[in-house]
Design a protein around this motif. Structure first.
Motif, PDB file in Angstrom:
ATOM      1  N   ILE A   1       0.882  -1.134  -0.366  1.00 39.91           N
ATOM      2  CA  ILE A   1       0.398   0.009  -0.029  1.00 39.91           C
ATOM      3  C   ILE A   1       1.217   0.854   0.281  1.00 39.91           C
ATOM      4  N   PRO A   2       1.259   2.203  -1.084  1.00 40.83           N
ATOM      5  CA  PRO A   2       1.698   3.039  -0.627  1.00 40.83           C
ATOM      6  C   PRO A   2       1.039   4.339  -0.468  1.00 40.83           C
ATOM      7  N   GLY A   3       1.323   5.457   0.569  1.00 37.35           N
ATOM      8  CA  GLY A   3       1.656   6.279   1.183  1.00 37.35           C
ATOM      9  C   GLY A   3       0.930   7.205  -0.260  1.00 37.35           C
TER      10      GLY A   3
ATOM     11  N   VAL B   1       5.017   5.033   3.043  1.00 32.42           N
ATOM     12  CA  VAL B   1       5.151   6.483   4.635  1.00 32.42           C
ATOM     13  C   VAL B   1       4.879   7.165   2.525  1.00 32.42           C
ATOM     14  N   GLY B   2       4.112   8.448   2.444  1.00 29.88           N
ATOM     15  CA  GLY B   2       4.277   9.101   1.472  1.00 29.88           C
ATOM     16  C   GLY B   2       3.462  10.157   1.805  1.00 29.88           C
TER      17      GLY B   2
ATOM     18  N   LEU C   1       5.340  10.994   9.143  1.00 27.21           N
ATOM     19  CA  LEU C   1       6.076   9.819   8.300  1.00 27.21           C
ATOM     20  C   LEU C   1       6.824   8.972   8.395  1.00 27.21           C
ATOM     21  N   LYS C   2       7.763   9.967   9.836  1.00 26.56           N
ATOM     22  CA  LYS C   2       8.201   9.475  10.796  1.00 26.56           C
ATOM     23  C   LYS C   2       8.561   8.660  11.562  1.00 26.56           C
ATOM     24  N   ARG C   3       7.629   8.765  12.195  1.00 28.83           N
ATOM     25  CA  ARG C   3       7.199   8.086  13.248  1.00 28.83           C
ATOM     26  C   ARG C   3       6.663   6.717  12.815  1.00 28.83           C
TER      27      ARG C   3
ATOM     28  N   VAL D   1       9.269   4.451   0.909  1.00 26.29           N
ATOM     29  CA  VAL D   1       9.108   5.872   0.984  1.00 26.29           C
ATOM     30  C   VAL D   1       8.239   6.378  -0.476  1.00 26.29           C
ATOM     31  N   GLY D   2       6.550   7.018  -0.590  1.00 25.76           N
ATOM     32  CA  GLY D   2       6.445   7.436  -1.690  1.00 25.76           C
ATOM     33  C   GLY D   2       4.507   7.166  -1.302  1.00 25.76           C
TER      34      GLY D   2
END
Length: 265
Positions: free
Chosen positions: A35-37, A60-61, A75-77, A87-88
């Motif tokens: 699943i993309p962010g 995460v993105g 995002l970092k969390r 990432v993305g």
């Protein structure tokens, strides 16, 4: 075995029948789903879906259309979560800029998109997690940004590859190319022609579900089970067997995102 490297299972259209969607995907040979962010507001949902199923992962993105909600700390969390594999999706999308009459407004939006994109590239480099890239009508700017920073990354994928010969050059900089339902469209001549030019070791399969549903299901909600139609079309164009395409793209996905994305079913 197929790995759907880009599927928005956190979309509301899957809320009512998510388990059935994943079951159909499994029957169709889909081993894992990423699943993309796209929006920080959806990250918690994507994380929970991933933790509830061994064969689902997330990234995460923030999509360029959602940069108003961009929050690096969020995002970092979530990026520290063990089921976060990338990432993305992040990138540049100038499609809506045609609706803007003011040059100043266009310039401001482009600047904001670039800032958010570069910040997420930096995060991917820091975490050494692959980058998932969204590009629409922004090939030259995207190419320059990615080429300049590719050396800091551990790789990435151009999601829904748009058949740009310029972007194809990013294969030399560690980038993969996500191929989805668009390849089955009657008007996908450019993508069908450029597909043989993509190094086979750089090909990935995706749906972008619930969007970009492949033929003959256009008009319906897309879902990961339909990756099989994409695999069949890739096999036809490249004169390979379906089994060969599955093996090649699964190996590629594991090389980019890590062997753990094979999951356990």
């Amino acid at each position: 075995m197929i790995i759907d490297t880009h599927c928005h299972l956190d979309d509301a259209s899957f809320d009512a029948d998510l388990d059935a969607v994943i079951e159909r995907a499994t029957i169709a040979g889909v081993r894992s789903i990423i699943i993309p962010g796209a929006d920080v507001a959806d990250l918690d949902k994507a994380c929970k879906i991933s933790h509830a199923r061994d064969n689902v992962y997330f990234a995460v993105g923030v999509h360029p259309y959602e940069i108003d909600s961009f929050d690096m700390e969020v995002l970092k969390r979530y990026a520290d979560d063990p089921k976060c594999v990338g990432v993305g999706e992040c990138g540049l999308d100038y499609f809506r800029l045609k609706q803007q009459e003011s040059k100043e407004t266009k310039a401001l939006e482009i600047s904001r998109q670039k800032d958010a994109f570069i910040s997420q590239i930096d995060l991917a480099a820091q975490l050494q997690k692959p980058l998932i890239v969204h590009i629409r009508e922004a090939n030259e700017d995207s190419f320059g940004i990615l080429k300049d920073r590719a050396g800091d990354l551990c790789g990435g994928v151009l999601h829904c590859f748009n058949a740009s010969k310029l972007l194809l050059g990013l294969s030399e900089y560690g980038f993969y190319f996500g191929i989805g339902g668009v390849l089955t469209f009657k008007n996908a001549k450019n993508l069908a022609e450029i597909l043989p030019q993509i190094p086979q070791e750089r090909l990935l399969i995706e749906t972008d579900a619930p969007y970009l549903t492949p033929h003959p299901h256009r008009g319906e909600r897309n879902e990961p089970a339909f990756t099989r139609l994409v695999v069949e079309k890739v096999a036809e164009i490249l004169s390979l067997s379906v089994e060969e395409v599955e093996a090649i793209t699964t190996q590629n996905a594991c090389r980019l995102f890590g062997d753990k994305i094979k999951g356990e079913i």
